[in-house]
Motif scaffolding. Sequence first.
Motif, PDB file in Angstrom:
ATOM      1  N   TYR A 180       0.145 -14.222 -44.933  1.00 32.70           N
ATOM      2  CA  TYR A 180       1.006 -14.602 -46.062  1.00 32.70           C
ATOM      3  C   TYR A 180       0.503 -15.917 -46.631  1.00 32.70           C
ATOM      4  CZ  TYR A 180       5.100 -15.786 -48.859  1.00 32.70           C
ATOM      5  OH  TYR A 180       5.939 -16.126 -49.906  1.00 32.70           O
ATOM      6  N   THR A 181       0.068 -15.886 -47.891  1.00 34.18           N
ATOM      7  CA  THR A 181      -0.468 -17.077 -48.537  1.00 34.18           C
ATOM      8  C   THR A 181      -0.008 -17.116 -49.986  1.00 34.18           C
ATOM      9  OG1 THR A 181      -2.458 -16.934 -47.154  1.00 34.18           O
ATOM     10  CG2 THR A 181      -2.551 -18.390 -49.062  1.00 34.18           C
ATOM     11  N   ASP A 182       0.667 -18.193 -50.358  1.00 36.70           N
ATOM     12  CA  ASP A 182       1.075 -18.427 -51.753  1.00 36.70           C
ATOM     13  C   ASP A 182       1.797 -17.220 -52.357  1.00 36.70           C
ATOM     14  OD1 ASP A 182      -0.117 -20.945 -51.667  1.00 36.70           O
ATOM     15  OD2 ASP A 182      -2.053 -20.157 -52.322  1.00 36.70           O
ATOM     16  N   GLY A 183       2.764 -16.698 -51.599  1.00 36.11           N
ATOM     17  CA  GLY A 183       3.569 -15.600 -52.110  1.00 36.11           C
ATOM     18  C   GLY A 183       2.921 -14.230 -52.009  1.00 36.11           C
ATOM     19  N   LYS A 184       1.741 -14.171 -51.396  1.00 33.06           N
ATOM     20  CA  LYS A 184       1.003 -12.900 -51.283  1.00 33.06           C
ATOM     21  C   LYS A 184       0.975 -12.447 -49.830  1.00 33.06           C
ATOM     22  CE  LYS A 184      -0.310 -13.027 -55.665  1.00 33.06           C
ATOM     23  NZ  LYS A 184       0.121 -12.060 -56.692  1.00 33.06           N
ATOM     24  N   ASN A 185       1.425 -11.214 -49.608  1.00 33.95           N
ATOM     25  CA  ASN A 185       1.358 -10.604 -48.276  1.00 33.95           C
ATOM     26  C   ASN A 185       0.174  -9.647 -48.199  1.00 33.95           C
ATOM     27  OD1 ASN A 185       4.095 -11.062 -46.602  1.00 33.95           O
ATOM     28  ND2 ASN A 185       4.584 -10.947 -48.787  1.00 33.95           N
TER      29      ASN A 185
END
Length: 358
Positions: free
Chosen positions: A347-352
């Motif tokens: 999970y990075t910057d709102g991205k799964n």
Amino acid sequence: MIEIRELTKAYGDLVVFEDINLSITDGEVISVIGPSGTGKSTLLRCINLLDPPTSGEIYIDGKNITAPHADVPALRQKMGMVFQNFNLFNHLMIIENMMLAPVKLKGVSRQQAYDKGMALLDMVGVADKALEFPSELSGGQQQRVAIARTLAMEPEIVLFDEPTSALDPTRVSEVLSVIRRLAKDGLTMMVVTHEMEFARGVSTRVLYMDEKGIYEDGSPEQIFENPAREKTRDFIQRVTSFEYHITSHSFDLYEMNGGIEQFVMKNYLSPQTVNQIQLICEEMLVNLLLPVLPSADILFTLKKEERGERLTLLFAFSSEAAVSIDSGDSLAVDIVSNIASKVSEEYTDGKNLITVEL
């Protein structure tokens, strides 16, 4: 061995390819790949003049076979061709198919043709079928006979026009094995193929055709690992991955499963693999992800490694916080975990991104 200069083929206003320049040297194994309709098979048929080119010149051992008074039959004997659909004579036994051309065209005695034919049938593993008719053989066996029949004329180069495209997936490997053996023996070959693993492993050169010509020409390593041009990169990516965008909670699971099945069949993976992928997708999407996401926007990507059968399933989506499948339906989690060799979550910057490896 073969020199092609500014070769063009057109049917009226339809230009299939134009101004192709190509040299084929002794011992090369050249695979021709690219999207359907880009002139791959037409190029082969023009090289041996089964389909006369519109313009340009073709030289074999320094002799121009496109010249007005060229001895085309004699020069064509230096080139064998294996077609998609075998082209065996159904009214003749297998050994008679083998003997016909050497006796009629080269003046070989029937005994010599028989002995040579039997030796070649033995080489491709169908000597026990010599007295049978083509209709009594499987597609893979017929294609191996077609290859042996071509070799009976002792050509300097063999042109293969999608030799496995008419075969059941279970028969493809037996034909490719024969071609691999010929490559090891040093036979010069040019193969139009959709078998990317074969093209990568056997070829000395790969030609990618697009935009009415040879769009990129390079070694297998260059074409498959570091293609220089955009369309080549796009093509290689498409043949090694499948994508499906889920945009609704009531998405078409059957459509997605159909795409998965086509991709797996195209890569000649096992039916069990199809079932495993489809089961993982159903559990991940229907029972684990879509129930907890307020809006359905999931990009599913299925990737196959260039070598081997290893597959990776990627589920990418956006959310305000990290989403873990471990908090979902326990039975669904158990099913995915038992099938997969590894499951990882990022999970990075709102991205799964959830990665499932088989």
